[in-house]
Design a protein around this motif. Structure first.
Motif, PDB file in Angstrom:
ATOM      1  N   ILE A  30       0.910  -1.213   0.136  1.00  8.36           N
ATOM      2  CA  ILE A  30      -0.086  -0.008   0.067  1.00  8.36           C
ATOM      3  C   ILE A  30       0.853   1.156  -0.017  1.00  8.36           C
ATOM      4  CG2 ILE A  30      -1.881   1.387   1.286  1.00  8.36           C
ATOM      5  CD1 ILE A  30      -3.002  -1.217   2.242  1.00  8.36           C
ATOM      6  N   LEU A  31       1.868   1.326   0.829  1.00  7.09           N
ATOM      7  CA  LEU A  31       2.920   2.504   0.937  1.00  7.09           C
ATOM      8  C   LEU A  31       3.459   2.587  -0.564  1.00  7.09           C
ATOM      9  CD1 LEU A  31       4.258   2.160   4.537  1.00  7.09           C
ATOM     10  CD2 LEU A  31       2.969   3.762   3.364  1.00  7.09           C
ATOM     11  N   VAL A  32       3.916   1.575  -1.170  1.00  4.53           N
ATOM     12  CA  VAL A  32       4.414   1.862  -2.602  1.00  4.53           C
ATOM     13  C   VAL A  32       3.567   2.616  -3.341  1.00  4.53           C
ATOM     14  CG1 VAL A  32       5.153   0.536  -4.684  1.00  4.53           C
ATOM     15  CG2 VAL A  32       6.200  -0.301  -2.345  1.00  4.53           C
ATOM     16  N   HIS A  33       2.133   2.114  -3.627  1.00  4.59           N
ATOM     17  CA  HIS A  33       1.441   2.645  -4.458  1.00  4.59           C
ATOM     18  C   HIS A  33       0.860   4.119  -4.165  1.00  4.59           C
ATOM     19  CE1 HIS A  33       1.524  -0.610  -7.259  1.00  4.59           C
ATOM     20  NE2 HIS A  33       1.459  -1.496  -6.378  1.00  4.59           N
ATOM     21  N   ALA A  34       0.944   4.426  -2.669  1.00  4.43           N
ATOM     22  CA  ALA A  34       0.578   5.427  -2.131  1.00  4.43           C
ATOM     23  C   ALA A  34       1.492   6.678  -2.519  1.00  4.43           C
ATOM     24  CB  ALA A  34       0.060   5.464  -0.656  1.00  4.43           C
ATOM     25  N   ILE A  83      11.661   7.405   1.706  1.00  4.98           N
ATOM     26  CA  ILE A  83      11.731   6.686   2.855  1.00  4.98           C
ATOM     27  C   ILE A  83      10.634   5.709   2.640  1.00  4.98           C
ATOM     28  CG2 ILE A  83      11.200   6.664   5.215  1.00  4.98           C
ATOM     29  CD1 ILE A  83      12.820   9.252   5.495  1.00  4.98           C
ATOM     30  N   TYR A  84       9.445   6.219   2.438  1.00  6.32           N
ATOM     31  CA  TYR A  84       8.123   5.325   2.558  1.00  6.32           C
ATOM     32  C   TYR A  84       8.309   4.366   1.395  1.00  6.32           C
ATOM     33  CZ  TYR A  84       5.891   7.993   6.127  1.00  6.32           C
ATOM     34  OH  TYR A  84       5.213   8.583   7.103  1.00  6.32           O
ATOM     35  N   ASP A  85       8.600   4.787   0.200  1.00  4.06           N
ATOM     36  CA  ASP A  85       8.554   3.752  -0.999  1.00  4.06           C
ATOM     37  C   ASP A  85       9.666   2.940  -0.923  1.00  4.06           C
ATOM     38  OD1 ASP A  85       7.937   2.694  -3.340  1.00  4.06           O
ATOM     39  OD2 ASP A  85       7.451   4.299  -4.304  1.00  4.06           O
ATOM     40  N   GLY A  86      10.834   3.687  -0.645  1.00  8.54           N
ATOM     41  CA  GLY A  86      12.278   2.558  -0.421  1.00  8.54           C
ATOM     42  C   GLY A  86      12.045   1.506   0.360  1.00  8.54           C
ATOM     43  N   PHE A  87      11.559   1.910   1.632  1.00 10.28           N
ATOM     44  CA  PHE A  87      11.393   0.797   2.574  1.00 10.28           C
ATOM     45  C   PHE A  87      10.617  -0.045   2.593  1.00 10.28           C
ATOM     46  CE2 PHE A  87       9.955  -0.776   6.765  1.00 10.28           C
ATOM     47  CZ  PHE A  87      11.159  -0.889   7.508  1.00 10.28           C
ATOM     48  N   SER A  88       9.470   0.186   1.237  1.00 14.39           N
ATOM     49  CA  SER A  88       8.492  -0.853   1.359  1.00 14.39           C
ATOM     50  C   SER A  88       8.620  -1.716   0.073  1.00 14.39           C
ATOM     51  CB  SER A  88       7.271  -0.182   0.762  1.00 14.39           C
ATOM     52  OG  SER A  88       6.715   0.575   1.930  1.00 14.39           O
ATOM     53  N   ARG A  89      10.033  -1.734  -0.498  1.00 17.70           N
ATOM     54  CA  ARG A  89      10.257  -2.413  -1.839  1.00 17.70           C
ATOM     55  C   ARG A  89      10.646  -3.760  -1.405  1.00 17.70           C
ATOM     56  NH1 ARG A  89       9.157  -0.288  -6.822  1.00 17.70           N
ATOM     57  NH2 ARG A  89       8.393   1.607  -6.235  1.00 17.70           N
ATOM     58  N   ILE A  90      10.499  -4.425  -0.312  1.00 21.81           N
ATOM     59  CA  ILE A  90      10.523  -5.776   0.163  1.00 21.81           C
ATOM     60  C   ILE A  90       9.458  -6.351   0.070  1.00 21.81           C
ATOM     61  CG2 ILE A  90      12.572  -5.481   1.827  1.00 21.81           C
ATOM     62  CD1 ILE A  90      10.745  -5.685   4.043  1.00 21.81           C
ATOM     63  N   SER A  91       8.354  -5.788  -0.246  1.00 22.49           N
ATOM     64  CA  SER A  91       7.034  -6.215  -0.197  1.00 22.49           C
ATOM     65  C   SER A  91       6.836  -7.652  -1.364  1.00 22.49           C
ATOM     66  CB  SER A  91       5.885  -5.456  -0.610  1.00 22.49           C
ATOM     67  OG  SER A  91       6.139  -4.650  -1.970  1.00 22.49           O
ATOM     68  N   VAL A  92       7.093  -7.437  -2.509  1.00 27.22           N
ATOM     69  CA  VAL A  92       6.886  -8.407  -3.470  1.00 27.22           C
ATOM     70  C   VAL A  92       7.868  -9.567  -3.347  1.00 27.22           C
ATOM     71  CG1 VAL A  92       7.261  -9.294  -5.972  1.00 27.22           C
ATOM     72  CG2 VAL A  92       5.952  -7.130  -5.030  1.00 27.22           C
ATOM     73  N   PRO A  93       9.290  -9.422  -3.130  1.00 26.58           N
ATOM     74  CA  PRO A  93      10.097 -10.501  -2.585  1.00 26.58           C
ATOM     75  C   PRO A  93       9.844 -11.197  -1.236  1.00 26.58           C
ATOM     76  CG  PRO A  93      11.297  -8.587  -3.097  1.00 26.58           C
ATOM     77  CD  PRO A  93      10.188  -8.241  -3.221  1.00 26.58           C
ATOM     78  N   LEU A  94       9.183 -10.581  -0.255  1.00 27.27           N
ATOM     79  CA  LEU A  94       8.635 -11.171   0.817  1.00 27.27           C
ATOM     80  C   LEU A  94       7.748 -12.209   0.512  1.00 27.27           C
ATOM     81  CD1 LEU A  94       9.054  -8.714   3.826  1.00 27.27           C
ATOM     82  CD2 LEU A  94      10.258 -10.528   3.427  1.00 27.27           C
ATOM     83  N   PHE A  95       6.838 -11.629  -0.254  1.00 27.06           N
ATOM     84  CA  PHE A  95       5.620 -12.641  -0.737  1.00 27.06           C
ATOM     85  C   PHE A  95       6.321 -13.858  -1.328  1.00 27.06           C
ATOM     86  CE2 PHE A  95       2.290 -13.884  -3.500  1.00 27.06           C
ATOM     87  CZ  PHE A  95       1.050 -14.051  -2.519  1.00 27.06           C
ATOM     88  N   MET A  96       7.125 -13.556  -2.413  1.00 21.14           N
ATOM     89  CA  MET A  96       7.752 -14.809  -3.136  1.00 21.14           C
ATOM     90  C   MET A  96       8.388 -15.704  -1.934  1.00 21.14           C
ATOM     91  SD  MET A  96       6.968 -14.223  -6.282  1.00 21.14           S
ATOM     92  CE  MET A  96       6.755 -13.155  -7.720  1.00 21.14           C
ATOM     93  N   MET A  97       8.997 -15.185  -1.209  1.00 24.20           N
ATOM     94  CA  MET A  97       9.815 -16.010  -0.147  1.00 24.20           C
ATOM     95  C   MET A  97       8.910 -16.667   0.767  1.00 24.20           C
ATOM     96  SD  MET A  97      13.352 -14.045   1.044  1.00 24.20           S
ATOM     97  CE  MET A  97      13.815 -15.336   2.000  1.00 24.20           C
ATOM     98  N   VAL A  98       7.674 -15.944   1.277  1.00 26.17           N
ATOM     99  CA  VAL A  98       6.746 -16.861   2.233  1.00 26.17           C
ATOM    100  C   VAL A  98       6.240 -18.016   1.396  1.00 26.17           C
ATOM    101  CG1 VAL A  98       4.677 -16.516   3.204  1.00 26.17           C
ATOM    102  CG2 VAL A  98       6.334 -14.790   3.496  1.00 26.17           C
TER     103      VAL A  98
END
Length: 288
Positions: free
Chosen positions: A2-6, A38-53
């Motif tokens: 959500i933070l990435v797209h916001a 800060i917000y967008d950069g910090f949120s860039r783990i979203s897709v990789p985390l989903f793949m890892m989970v």
């Protein structure tokens, strides 16, 4: 996610808070530059985390389960809701003029080729399905591969995540050219690296590392990876200038070395959570 797209609303090309970032980006002022970084950069783990989970929970596939059984179970959960929403995105915006009839027909006709015009965030469904398709193929190798062999694979994957920077600084490398995109490390690159990394964490790191070691290493990797990811955008995104989005977002690509470090650290930190039940706030947010 959500933070990435916001955050994208604040570096649209017209500098307003209503234009999603496209091929070109524009930051209106230093405040937007700082907080988008800060917000967008910090949120860039979203897709990789989903793949890892996904890999952490699904690999290796169950004993006795055939590839077709695995595909059937996974695709039945993914394809129907995705198809439903793709049809909605291709038709519903007609009601308020978001798209015209020609665009709607085009989106529907390209249903099996790519996401609809107004559903760019559905891009990840295709790589995710690709990962699912490959899981039964890589699962037997992971079951019999030694620790060293997995480390070798992960090492080549990490080397491949340096290629975006090598391309920026040195141009095409390792066989890349306009007639060949399949470079030397092609088969070790992309999200499949996160799949093997998740398996390695599950079967080697978690059983052998203490909780305190995982927390310490995870926090250090998270902080370093986040700092590089955030700074990579901030240092390039000068306000008042139209930028190429692909240039200033180079360090935000999901398969870059800093993003892998960031994701690895965050995943390790999450493995340190030891609770018998989910906190009420988290459960409520998940249900919403």
């Amino acid at each position: 996610m959500i933070l990435v797209h916001a955050s994208e609303n604040y570096y649209g090309t017209d500098g307003s808070a209503s234009d999603i970032a496209g091929p070109q980006s524009f930051l209106a002022n230093d405040v937007d530059r700082l907080w988008v970084s800060i917000y967008d950069g910090f949120s860039r783990i979203s897709v990789p985390l989903f793949m890892m989970v996904s890999a952490f929970l699904l690999l290796p596939i169950r004993k006795g389960q055939t590839s077709w059984q695995f595909y059937s179970r996974r695709l039945k959960r993914v394809v129907p809701p995705v198809a439903f929403f793709m049809i909605l995105y291709s038709t519903l915006p007609l009601l308020w003029g978001g798209i015209d009839g020609a665009t709607s027909v085009k989106d529907l006709s390209r249903f099996f080729l790519n996401f609809p015009t107004l559903a760019g965030h559905f891009w990840y469904i295709y790589p995710l399905i690709g990962i699912y398709l490959f899981m039964p193929i890589i699962s037997p190798w992971l079951e019999r591969a030694s620790r060293r062999e997995e480390q070798f694979f992960i090492g080549l994957f990490l080397l491949s995540t340096c290629m975006p920077y090598l391309n920026r600084w040195f141009g095409e490398v390792w066989g890349q050219c306009f007639w060949n995109e399949y470079h030397m490390l092609w088969n070790f690159a992309g999200y499949i690296g996160y799949v093997v990394l998740a398996h390695y964490i599950r079967f080697y790191i978690i059983p052998e590392w203490s909780r305190s070691k995982r927390l310490c290493v995870g926090l250090i990797a998270t902080i370093v990876g986040a700092a590089i990811t955030i700074y990579s955008f901030y240092v390039q995104a000068i306000p008042g200038i139209v930028h190429s989005t692909s240039v200033i977002e180079l360090g935000w690509a999901f398969c870059t070395i800093n993003c892998v470090l960031f994701t690895f650290g965050a995943f390790l930190v999450f493995t340190c959570i030891e609770r018998d039940s989910v906190p009420g706030l988290i459960a409520d947010m998940s249900q919403m």
